[in-house]
Design an enzyme around this catalytic site. Structure first.
Site, PDB file in Angstrom:
ATOM      1  N   SER A 220       1.054  -0.691  -4.082  1.00 25.52           N
ATOM      2  CA  SER A 220       2.415  -0.339  -4.454  1.00 25.52           C
ATOM      3  C   SER A 220       2.579  -0.367  -5.976  1.00 25.52           C
ATOM      4  O   SER A 220       1.847   0.321  -6.682  1.00 25.52           O
ATOM      5  CB  SER A 220       3.400  -1.277  -3.737  1.00 25.52           C
ATOM      6  OG  SER A 220       4.717  -0.810  -3.809  1.00 25.52           O
TER       7      SER A 220
ATOM      8  N   ASP B  98       5.504   7.424   3.710  1.00 25.85           N
ATOM      9  CA  ASP B  98       5.705   6.587   2.534  1.00 25.85           C
ATOM     10  C   ASP B  98       6.381   7.404   1.432  1.00 25.85           C
ATOM     11  O   ASP B  98       5.991   8.557   1.168  1.00 25.85           O
ATOM     12  CB  ASP B  98       4.349   6.068   2.042  1.00 25.85           C
ATOM     13  CG  ASP B  98       4.450   4.919   1.057  1.00 25.85           C
ATOM     14  OD1 ASP B  98       5.363   4.927   0.202  1.00 25.85           O
ATOM     15  OD2 ASP B  98       3.604   4.016   1.129  1.00 25.85           O
TER      16      ASP B  98
ATOM     17  N   HIS C 198       5.334   2.594   4.227  1.00 30.12           N
ATOM     18  CA  HIS C 198       4.867   1.701   3.173  1.00 30.12           C
ATOM     19  C   HIS C 198       4.542   0.319   3.744  1.00 30.12           C
ATOM     20  O   HIS C 198       5.250  -0.193   4.609  1.00 30.12           O
ATOM     21  CB  HIS C 198       5.964   1.581   2.111  1.00 30.12           C
ATOM     22  CG  HIS C 198       5.496   1.064   0.798  1.00 30.12           C
ATOM     23  ND1 HIS C 198       4.525   1.694   0.048  1.00 30.12           N
ATOM     24  CD2 HIS C 198       5.877  -0.025   0.075  1.00 30.12           C
ATOM     25  CE1 HIS C 198       4.330   1.019  -1.070  1.00 30.12           C
ATOM     26  NE2 HIS C 198       5.133  -0.026  -1.077  1.00 30.12           N
TER      27      HIS C 198
END
Length: 317
Positions: free
Chosen positions: A165, A261, A291
């Site tokens: 991330s 995502d 995600h």
């Protein structure tokens, strides 16, 4: 036709929803609420839902930054391993949440599975510390790791950068900084659903219903790091690697993202940016997953496949 979520991931999310109720939906810009909510969620999925690796040793060090700050740098290693390679790991959290301890579980499990030691560095968070502080903190961790290679028993030519991330964005940014500064060599960059492009602000109607890290969350993180109006300004690619024009000379990359995502398109574009510059790229687009799917549903088949791929790349360093 619309997307559907992977059945195993959906089942875990549904069970969590039934147990805890729907998560809060804070307004854009509400960093404190996100810190309370997301730190607790990450702590649970990373360190409580899965067992911690018990054969990995942890040693804490201090890294001093160029502006004189002192950062926690946690070294994870397996005594029986003499791989010679090492990884600088940068934690996720949208640039506004997260910490080294919250990611003890994932990092220690990588080390347990592969034998490759990792240094996890506590970069300072926005908005209290906007760009360039977070990526400079990460770069300080890279230079410390390379500078202590002899002490740690690693080969300075076999250091990779890795992150998930926001940490994936920082890993890509560190690779750019080190190239431009002729800094420590980076053997590989592993970018796990990376946060790369500050211009990802318009919701994709197919993704938005599934997005664990929402478009409002994304706007909050980027505004905290870069300030309002960043989409219309020139932005340093070390802050937002999706802005990079020339990727020549960057290290080979492993890039992985879910089809549900928010970071899907920027991950795919970055793989192309690297490829157009002759940088070797291994790219995985996993259908049906949002995600952080692998932390949420760690026993799902898709999560096991992703972990196997990451482990294979780490063992190849």
């Amino acid at each position: 036709m619309t997307f559907t979520m992977d059945a195993e991931v959906a089942a875990v999310l549904q069970a969590a929803l039934e147990k805890n109720g729907p998560p809060p939906t804070p307004q854009i810009g509400d960093v404190p609420t996100r810190r309370v909510t997301l730190d607790a969620m990450l702590e649970y999925f990373n360190n409580q839902a899965q067992p911690l690796a018990d054969d990995v040793k942890i040693t804490d060090h201090e890294v001093t930054t160029a502006d004189g700050a002192t950062l926690l740098a946690r070294w994870y290693w397996r005594p029986a391993s003499d791989t010679g390679a090492a990884v600088l790991y940068l934690h996720g959290g949208g640039m506004i949440v997260g910490s080294v301890p919250i990611f003890d579980g994932p990092v220690s499990r990588y080390v347990a599975r592969t034998g490759v030691p990792m240094l996890s560095v506590q970069n300072r968070l926005a908005p209290e510390h906007p760009h360039p502080v977070p990526v400079e903190d990460a770069y300080a961790g890279l230079t410390w790791l390379a500078g202590h290679a002899g002490q740690l028993g690693i080969d300075p030519g076999r250091i990779a950068v890795m992150g998930d991330s926001a940490g994936g964005g920082l890993a890509a940014g560190v690779a750019i900084l080190s190239r431009d500064r002729q800094g420590p060599a980076i053997a590989h960059q592993l970018l796990i659903y990376p946060m790369l492009d500050d211009r990802t602000t318009t919701p994709d109607l197919y993704i938005a219903p599934f997005a664990g890290w929402s478009y409002d969350d994304n706007a909050t993180g980027w505004n905290a790091l870069l300030g309002a109006g960043h989409e219309k300004r020139d932005v340093d690619p070390a802050a937002a690697p999706g802005r990079l024009k020339d990727a020549r000379g960057l290290p080979p990359a492993y890039i992985e993202v879910g089809q549900l995502d928010v970071f899907r398109d920027e991950s795919l574009r970055y793989a192309l940016t690297l490829s157009h510059a002759g940088v070797p790229v291994e790219l995985h687009l996993h259908p049906g997953v949002p995600h952080e799917y692998d932390a949420i549903a760690f026993d799902a088949d898709v999560s096991r496949r992703a972990q196997a791929d990451r482990g294979r790349v780490l063992r190849s360093l």
